[in-house]
Design an enzyme around this catalytic site. Structure first.
Site, PDB file in Angstrom:
ATOM      1  N   ASP A 104       6.225  25.393  34.708  1.00 56.88           N
ATOM      2  CA  ASP A 104       6.445  26.111  35.874  1.00 56.88           C
ATOM      3  C   ASP A 104       7.313  27.345  35.736  1.00 56.88           C
ATOM      4  OD1 ASP A 104       5.432  23.818  37.123  1.00 56.88           O
ATOM      5  OD2 ASP A 104       7.107  22.771  37.443  1.00 56.88           O
TER       6      ASP A 104
HETATM    7  N1  URA Z   1       6.760  18.682  34.887  1.00 53.98           N
HETATM    8  C1  URA Z   1       7.067  19.604  36.036  1.00 53.98           C
HETATM    9  O1  URA Z   1       7.349  19.228  36.830  1.00 53.98           O
HETATM   10  N2  URA Z   1       7.221  20.935  35.668  1.00 53.98           N
HETATM   11  C2  URA Z   1       6.932  21.450  34.319  1.00 53.98           C
HETATM   12  O2  URA Z   1       6.911  22.725  34.279  1.00 53.98           O
HETATM   13  C3  URA Z   1       6.279  20.602  33.336  1.00 53.98           C
HETATM   14  C4  URA Z   1       6.475  19.171  33.713  1.00 53.98           C
END
Ligand code: URA
Length: 236
Positions: A104
């Site tokens: 993310d």
């Molecule tokens: N899980 C999440 O919630 N975000 C990420 O970036 C990776 C795994």
């Protein structure tokens, strides 16, 4: 499609700027026709590019890179809103690389970039279940019941997660640090799982993919994977 000067630079002709000069001064042809305009794009799989009559091509060698992604970068080659992407952090232009899987915008940590489509497919395919390890700071402190729910599988939206690992490493006044290991990669999965047990994520960092770990690579920095690491990933 790719800009002609970028394709030339990737093929080892010269820097992008120098390639632009070569184009302007009539040294470059595409499919037999000399081009001097700057906006020309080529299809690397189809078009034939020549510099002074000599056909040029990128080496096609496989590249494997590890990046420690900071928060605030999009995991993508390009962003439609012009936000910085992980590619902006990797000053390696000889091959076209792309990120494997996704972190993310607000997650930091280990991201692999490659031009090896087969490996990218394998690492992101649900059936291979490569474990991914995260360090997270959570709001509050989960009790045994919360941890058990996390471990045995949770409903997030209309999906039940498979068993995951969670370990409390440190407890602070209104938060705690945990290590989490999951074998799946649904969108924002760790965040959703933590929210589901009532302890939302404050910060999230990926520290390992299988046995490949970040080590002491600093945020914003990248390095090539070692031959042992590449062999490990390809054998998975
Ligand atoms: N899980 C999440 O919630 N975000 C990420 O970036 C990776 C795994």
């Amino acid at each position: 499609m790719e800009r002609l000067q970028k394709y030339m630079a990737r093929s080892g002709v010269a820097s992008r700027r120098k390639c632009e000069e070569l184009i302007k001064s009539g040294h470059v042809s595409v499919n037999g026709r000399v081009v001097t305009d700057m906006g020309v794009k080529v299809d690397p799989d189809v078009d034939v590019v020549q510099v002074d009559g000599r056909v040029i091509k990128p080496s096609g060698k496989k590249v494997y890179i590890m990046l420690n992604k900071p928060v605030g970068y999009i995991t993508s080659v390009k962003d439609q809103f012009g936000r910085p992407t992980v590619i902006d952090l990797v000053d390696y232009t000889q091959e076209r690389i792309y990120p494997v899987g996704r972190l993310d915008y607000d997650t930091s940590g280990l991201l692999i970039l490659t031009n090896d489509g087969e490996l990218a497919y394998k690492l992101t395919h649900p059936k291979h279940e490569v474990p991914k390890t995260y360090l997270a700071v959570l709001k509050g402190v989960p009790d045994e019941g919360d941890l058990e729910k996390f471990r045995s599988g949770l409903r997030i939206e209309n999906y039940v997660t498979s068993p995951a690992e969670i370990k409390v490493l440190d407890v602070f006044k209104n938060s705690c640090q945990v290590e989490i290991k999951i074998h799946e990669g649904k969108n924002r999965q760790v965040r959703k799982m933590c929210e589901s047990i009532g302890h939302p994520v404050v910060s999230l960092e990926r520290t390992a993919i299988g046995e490949i770990s970040l080590g002491d690579l600093k945020q914003g920095q990248w390095r090539f994977l070692s031959s042992e690491e590449i062999e490990y990933l390809c054998k998975l």
